[in-house]
Design a protein around this motif. Structure first.
Motif, short mmCIF file in Angstrom:
data_model
loop_
_atom_site.label_atom_id
_atom_site.label_comp_id
_atom_site.label_asym_id
_atom_site.label_seq_id
_atom_site.Cartn_x
_atom_site.Cartn_y
_atom_site.Cartn_z
N HIS A 257 0.83 -1.21 0.00
CA HIS A 257 0.00 0.00 0.00
C HIS A 257 0.87 1.26 0.00
O HIS A 257 0.67 2.16 0.79
CB HIS A 257 -0.95 0.01 1.20
N GLU A 258 1.88 1.24 -0.88
CA GLU A 258 2.83 2.35 -0.86
C GLU A 258 2.17 3.67 -1.25
O GLU A 258 2.58 4.74 -0.79
CB GLU A 258 4.00 2.06 -1.81
N ALA A 261 1.19 5.71 1.58
CA ALA A 261 2.22 6.19 2.50
C ALA A 261 1.98 7.67 2.81
O ALA A 261 1.70 8.47 1.92
CB ALA A 261 3.61 6.00 1.89
N SER A 262 2.06 8.03 4.06
CA SER A 262 1.75 9.40 4.44
C SER A 262 2.96 10.30 4.25
O SER A 262 4.09 9.84 4.22
CB SER A 262 1.28 9.44 5.90
N TYR A 448 -0.77 -4.50 6.89
CA TYR A 448 -0.05 -3.40 6.24
C TYR A 448 -0.99 -2.20 6.04
O TYR A 448 -0.61 -1.05 6.27
CB TYR A 448 0.50 -3.82 4.86
N ARG A 449 -2.21 -2.50 5.63
CA ARG A 449 -3.16 -1.42 5.38
C ARG A 449 -3.44 -0.67 6.69
O ARG A 449 -3.46 0.56 6.74
CB ARG A 449 -4.46 -1.99 4.80
N ARG A 452 -0.67 1.62 7.55
CA ARG A 452 -0.72 2.86 6.75
C ARG A 452 -1.76 3.83 7.31
O ARG A 452 -1.53 5.02 7.42
CB ARG A 452 -1.10 2.53 5.29
#
Lengths: 508, 328
Positions: A257-258, A261-262, A448-449, A452
């Protein structure tokens, strides 16, 4: 095929399920006679389970094991030994206050015990025979705890070779991470020993260090996600090639989930660590900004796990200071860390992360009791609505909130453990120690999500990833640790990711 | 890859343990009813007010002792000092009654609480297994009781301050039994309505997980030892009110019955699973067995064999094998 050409050991379609995870998903493996076979794979690829199945410590759900073409069932270490399969364990299995001879003959005393009594002369002779096989000069009557680690490993190999007496065939010797605690000179001796073993045995060699695997093995089988994904002849192969097979080619899709990315601001760091030192690490400096994911990578023994625990107050730090949002905090207890808005997800989920027999609801509210209480009393309705909200928000699949957490699949358990830190609404820093260990690919993706999302909401994250690929995929910045120190820092923005090999160079 | 000794496999059948758990939950009650029926059949006088109140009065100190120690067991420890502490408390009470009068009761309970706290602190701070701390405590407290009592029974001349325990609530229920049940209820309710239940269970099931979740594990354990000590003190008050004296070994024969009551109730000796209600049922079962043996013609000398067998069998039935990788 004549008996002489039969594989010493063959595995076909081995399957082993654990709740929520397929540890082995149809592994095939061939060990030829008089060869050294390497086994490579990332953590969680199924190496350990496969080895355990080969020595009878794990009973596979499906699949066959053949020894010299004959199908066998291995239900215990003794049965495996009877078929000529023995393992040198990563954590040594010798009894420290016995002599080398006693340890070598332990469990297969043979003629050295008559009418229940030791016959020391026979024992010494039998043990010496074993040590001679590997050309070791160790005194069989030396106490095991007086020997060096490398010598103890030799004793262990001599002990494993006793299975020759039972099977009447050249044995198969499994070496699980034998080099992880050896000095380089000792490793050379061990490798000479392995080449020598090849004359009268087959060897399965497991190591995290790919250069070693290629150095000592004839052939290498690569495991990934419980399957054999390839096999290479060691001659002429390079570590890079092996590594690519180990991690597969998942780089193309957005597994991590790049795009979510914040953007990390440059204001005052949320977590600021200066000169943190402890038993296995020293002089650690670390800044993590709000919304940033910083990954620490390093080989086994680099000390990164201890740093992570020290940040949570679960491992004593001897020097240094830790500041959260500029405020210095005394981190000698996990309570203080919790109060400062730090959360920790331990690597050993089943032992340290959750209380198995307790319900999903009680596990989720274990830390932030205030969130479910009215005054000093538990408010059941408040707890129910809070827990249900988080079950829905994280799509945790559980029959009810009162189900014991141990009945959930690994991924759902991990989401409950994560939710524990979120229900209070005051989380500032998450320390994630192998948060995806033992999870299947779908559950990983959900974790992973969630990471993020948390980062986007301003939570700072320190991640000890299960694999280099995961570290690179998730992190905004990577610190490389080696031998208790941070050796380098690598920027890791979306679209400008470093390659695993760049990092490996610094790690070893 | 770990050592080859133990490979813990998670339970494969999700329905199995739950049904078994539900069944063992009712076991102490079933045993209790069965015992009452059996005794009523064996002895037609058993179901009279007189013998039932006698049984309840006998059970009261045991209920209180077992309830306190249950908390320590729930936290994953064990308190072997309860009986010795109760004995010492009977001596202290008998010695202090003449001077302190009505104040003697709370003072003795406070003293017993403090002794429990000391053991809890020693267990937590020095990281010594509770089994060892309280085994040592048992020995020390027994010796102290012998010394302060002059190795003999201390008579209570004026027992008016503890006489109230000999009254009957509503004319039938012995006051001591009522107090014992109130103690159990208070402990159970406090656990239930506060976060303590979560903390105690988490500590008992998995101390490392509880610690990493930020649970005040050390405080919870010390508190459990305090309650266990306080209950031993209260049990001593009950014993003195019945015997009109204190003695340095007066409660010593209650240790095994108390542990038996806990395990008969189905509280897991490894911690986490169980409740004080279960120990109440367990204590009644143990008392009825004790009362019933002479009725069915078994000499009371065989009592100890019974306790031994009960403890071993009940632990075998309730042990959580998944938590125990190597049996020592």
């Amino acid at each position: 095929m004549s008996v002489a050409e039969m594989p010493a050991l063959e595995v076909r379609g081995l399957v082993k399920h654990y709740p929520g995870v397929k540890a082995l998903d149809g592994v095939d493996l061939v060990v030829r006679q008089h060869e050294v076979l390497g086994l490579a794979g990332e953590n969680g690829a199924g190496k350990s389970t496969l080895l355990k199945a080969l020595v009878g410590l794990v009973t596979p759900d499906a699949g066959e094991i053949y020894v010299r073409g004959e199908a066998v069932k291995l239900r215990s270490v003794v049965e495996a030994a009877n078929h000529g399969i023995g393992m040198v364990f990563q954590e040594q299995s010798l009894v420290p206050n016995l002599t080398a001879a006693e340890n070598i003959l332990l469990g297969s005393e043979g003629a050295s015990v008559r009418r229940g009594l030791y016959r020391w002369d026979v024992m010494r002779r039998l043990a010496q025979e074993q040590l001679d096989k590997i050309g070791s000069k160790i005194d069989p009557l030396a106490r095991t705890d007086s020997l060096s680690f490398a010598d103890r490993q030799m004793v262990e190999i001599a002990k494993v070779l006793r299975i020759e007496q039972r099977s009447q065939h050249p044995p198969v010797i499994i070496l699980d991470e034998p080099t992880s605690v050896l000095e380089s000179k000792e490793i050379d001796t061990l490798f000479a020993q392995i080449r020598r073993l090849r004359e009268f045995a087959s060897v399965v060699f497991v190591s995290h260090r790919l250069d070693e695997v290629l150095d000592v093995c004839d052939r290498v089988t690569v495991l990934r996600s419980g399957q054999s994904v390839g096999e290479v002849a060691a001659a002429g192969a390079v570590p890079r090639e092996l590594h690519r097979m180990m991690i597969g080619s998942t780089g193309s899709d957005d597994h991590y989930h790049e795009n979510a990315a914040s953007v990390v601001g440059s204001e005052q760091p949320r977590l600021s660590v200066r000169g943190l030192s402890g038993k296995s690490f020293r002089g650690i400096d670390l800044d993590v900004a709000a919304g940033e994911i910083v990954s620490i990578v390093g080989v086994h023994g680099s000390g990164r796990e201890d740093v992570c625990r020290a940040l949570f107050g679960a491992e004593p730090a001897t020097a240094g200071e830790i500041r959260m949002d500029g405020r210095k905090i005394d981190l000698r207890s996990t309570r203080a860390a919790c109060a400062a808005g730090i959360g920790y997800v331990p690597a050993e989920r089943k032992i340290e992360g959750m209380v198995g027999p307790m319900s999903v609801a009680d596990n989720m509210t274990l830390t932030k009791q205030k969130a479910r209480c009215a005054g000093p009393f538990v408010a059941p309705a408040k707890q129910a609505s809070l827990v249900d909200r988080w079950i829905e928000r994280l799509s945790i699949r559980t029959p009810t909130r009162d189900t014991a957490i141990q009945r959930l699949s690994g991924g759902n358990q991990q989401k409950v453990v994560l939710a524990r830190w979120l229900v209070g609404g005051d989380i500032k820093l998450l320390l994630l120690d192998h948060p995806t260990r033992g999870l299947d690919i779908g559950a990983r993706s959900e974790v992973y999500r969630l990471m993020r999302e948390l980062a986007a909401s301003g939570v700072a994250t320190v991640l000890l990833a299960d694999s280099l690929e995961e570290a690179i995929g998730m992190a905004d910045r990577i610190l490389v640790m080696n031998d208790g120190r941070v050796v380098t820092e690598v920027a890791c923005p979306a679209g400008g990711k470093p390659s695993p090999l760049d990092l490996v160079k610094e790690m070893v | 890859m770990s050592t080859p000794v133990a490979v813990a496999e998670p339970a494969a059948n999700p329905a199995g343990p739950r049904r078994a758990g539900r069944l063992t939950g009712f076991m102490p009650l079933i045993a209790l009813v069965a015992l009452v029926l059996a005794l009523a059949i064996a002895d037609s006088d058993f179901l009279t007010t007189r013998s039932l109140t006698a049984a309840l009065r006998t059970a009261a100190p045991l209920i209180v002792l077992a309830a306190g120690a249950t908390l320590v067991v729930l936290c994953g420890g064990i308190d072997l000092s309860i009986a010795a502490l109760a004995s010492l408390s009977t001596v202290l009470l008998a010695l202090w009654l003449p001077d302190l009068g009505g104040l003697a009761t709370p003072v003795v309970i406070l003293a017993a609480t403090a002794i429990g706290a000391v053991q809890g602190v020693a267990h937590v701070l020095l990281r010594i297994p509770s089994f060892i701390v309280t085994l040592g405590g048992m020995s020390i407290l027994s010796a102290v009781a012998l010394v302060v009592s002059g190795a003999g029974t201390v008579r209570v001349v004026d027992d008016t301050p503890v006489k109230w325990l000999e009254l009957y609530v509503g004319g039938y229920v012995p006051m001591s039994a009522a107090v014992a049940i109130i103690v159990v209820a208070v402990i159970a309710v406090v656990l239930k309505v506060t976060p303590l239940q979560s903390w105690v269970s988490a500590t008992g099931y998995s101390e490392s997980a509880a610690r990493l979740a930020g649970t005040p594990v050390d405080l919870v354990k010390i508190a459990a030892f305090c309650v266990s000590g306080a209950c031993a003190g209260l049990a001593a008050v009950m014993l003195v009110s019945r015997q009109y004296s204190g003695g340095p070994t007066m409660a010593d024969n209650l240790l095994l019955p108390a542990v038996a009551a806990i395990v008969v109730g189905g509280t897991a000796i490894t911690g986490g699973h169980g409740s004080v209600w279960r120990s109440l049922a367990g204590a009644l079962v143990v008392t009825l067995l004790r009362v019933g043996l002479p009725i069915v013609g078994v000499p009371s000398a065989y009592e100890q064999i019974l306790y031994g067998v009960i403890i071993v069998v009940c632990v075998a039935l309730t042990l959580d094998w998944s938590k125990v990788s190597i049996i020592k």
